[in-house]
Design a protein around this motif. Structure first.
Motif, PDB file in Angstrom:
ATOM      1  N   HIS A  23     -16.049  14.104  85.765  1.00 55.28           N
ATOM      2  CA  HIS A  23     -16.189  14.059  84.307  1.00 55.28           C
ATOM      3  C   HIS A  23     -17.612  13.955  84.037  1.00 55.28           C
ATOM      4  CE1 HIS A  23     -11.838  13.548  84.449  1.00 55.28           C
ATOM      5  NE2 HIS A  23     -11.791  13.890  83.172  1.00 55.28           N
ATOM      6  N   VAL A  26     -21.066  13.780  77.170  1.00 59.89           N
ATOM      7  CA  VAL A  26     -21.892  14.547  76.486  1.00 59.89           C
ATOM      8  C   VAL A  26     -22.027  13.730  75.029  1.00 59.89           C
ATOM      9  CG1 VAL A  26     -21.656  16.688  75.013  1.00 59.89           C
ATOM     10  CG2 VAL A  26     -21.048  16.621  77.380  1.00 59.89           C
ATOM     11  N   PHE A  35     -18.515  12.191  74.113  1.00 58.78           N
ATOM     12  CA  PHE A  35     -17.370  12.755  74.840  1.00 58.78           C
ATOM     13  C   PHE A  35     -17.324  12.991  76.114  1.00 58.78           C
ATOM     14  CE2 PHE A  35     -17.871  14.597  70.448  1.00 58.78           C
ATOM     15  CZ  PHE A  35     -16.862  14.698  69.817  1.00 58.78           C
ATOM     16  N   ILE A  37     -16.105  14.662  79.374  1.00 55.76           N
ATOM     17  CA  ILE A  37     -15.802  16.039  79.549  1.00 55.76           C
ATOM     18  C   ILE A  37     -15.379  16.379  80.972  1.00 55.76           C
ATOM     19  CG2 ILE A  37     -16.257  18.520  79.165  1.00 55.76           C
ATOM     20  CD1 ILE A  37     -16.108  17.051  76.664  1.00 55.76           C
ATOM     21  N   THR A  39     -15.347  18.361  84.282  1.00 61.20           N
ATOM     22  CA  THR A  39     -16.165  19.140  84.985  1.00 61.20           C
ATOM     23  C   THR A  39     -15.910  20.768  85.177  1.00 61.20           C
ATOM     24  OG1 THR A  39     -15.622  18.699  87.241  1.00 61.20           O
ATOM     25  CG2 THR A  39     -17.587  17.573  86.500  1.00 61.20           C
ATOM     26  N   TYR A  41     -14.885  22.181  82.869  1.00 61.06           N
ATOM     27  CA  TYR A  41     -15.339  23.111  81.503  1.00 61.06           C
ATOM     28  C   TYR A  41     -16.598  23.622  81.798  1.00 61.06           C
ATOM     29  CZ  TYR A  41     -12.258  20.758  78.141  1.00 61.06           C
ATOM     30  OH  TYR A  41     -11.202  20.310  77.637  1.00 61.06           O
ATOM     31  N   ASN A  44     -16.217  27.252  81.878  1.00 55.61           N
ATOM     32  CA  ASN A  44     -16.033  27.965  80.695  1.00 55.61           C
ATOM     33  C   ASN A  44     -17.142  28.666  80.257  1.00 55.61           C
ATOM     34  OD1 ASN A  44     -15.624  28.218  77.611  1.00 55.61           O
ATOM     35  ND2 ASN A  44     -13.545  27.603  78.194  1.00 55.61           N
ATOM     36  N   PHE A  47     -18.492  27.268  76.986  1.00 58.35           N
ATOM     37  CA  PHE A  47     -19.137  26.030  77.189  1.00 58.35           C
ATOM     38  C   PHE A  47     -20.564  26.186  77.920  1.00 58.35           C
ATOM     39  CE2 PHE A  47     -19.867  21.548  79.094  1.00 58.35           C
ATOM     40  CZ  PHE A  47     -19.670  20.712  78.181  1.00 58.35           C
TER      41      PHE A  47
END
Length: 141
Positions: A23, A26, A35, A37, A39, A41, A44, A47
């Motif tokens: 993670h 952010v 947040f 998040i 990894t 993501y 995406n 993102f």
């Protein structure tokens, strides 16, 4: 702890808990809400677009988006990043003596300034840069 600064955010000043493996943190908005998040993501496209926007706004290089770690620069060389894609080239420091290369560096200074968080950016396309470096290399032999 790895952090990425998103638009309208600054890093939190208070101590925060550790980020779990796999993670990253952010910080978003004026309130600097944190947040954590996954990894995953980073794969995406939406993102990735958000991270590019943060990079454009804040000028921060997001190394986490790179697919592989950059190789170290050997002694007597330096790395430059060329074109829109910022392709990395490692070139000999002797190129700094070439007047054409010096003119290109002057143009880089005018366009990007002196702050290069992850290497010197060169304002030309990759093909033109490769042609220039090939010409310099042939003259230096």
């Amino acid at each position: 702890m790895m952090s990425i600064r998103l638009p309208l955010s600054v890093l939190a000043k208070k101590q925060v808990s550790a980020v779990p493996k796999g993670h990253f943190a952010v910080y978003v908005g004026e309130s600097r809400k944190r947040f954590v998040i996954p990894t995953s993501y980073l794969n995406n496209p939406t993102f990735q677009a958000l991270l590019r926007r943060a990079e454009e706004e804040f000028g921060f290089e997001h190394h986490i988006l790179a697919k592989k770690q950059a190789a170290p620069v050997p002694k007597g060389h330096f790395a430059v990043y060329v074109g829109e894609s910022r392709k990395r080239f490692v070139i000999p420091t002797s190129y700094l003596n070439n007047p054409t290369f010096q003119a290109l560096l002057k143009r880089a200074e005018e366009e990007f300034g002196f702050e290069h968080h992850s290497g010197l950016r060169i304002p030309c396309n990759e093909d033109a840069f490769q042609a220039l470096t090939a010409q310099i290399a042939s003259v230096q032999k």
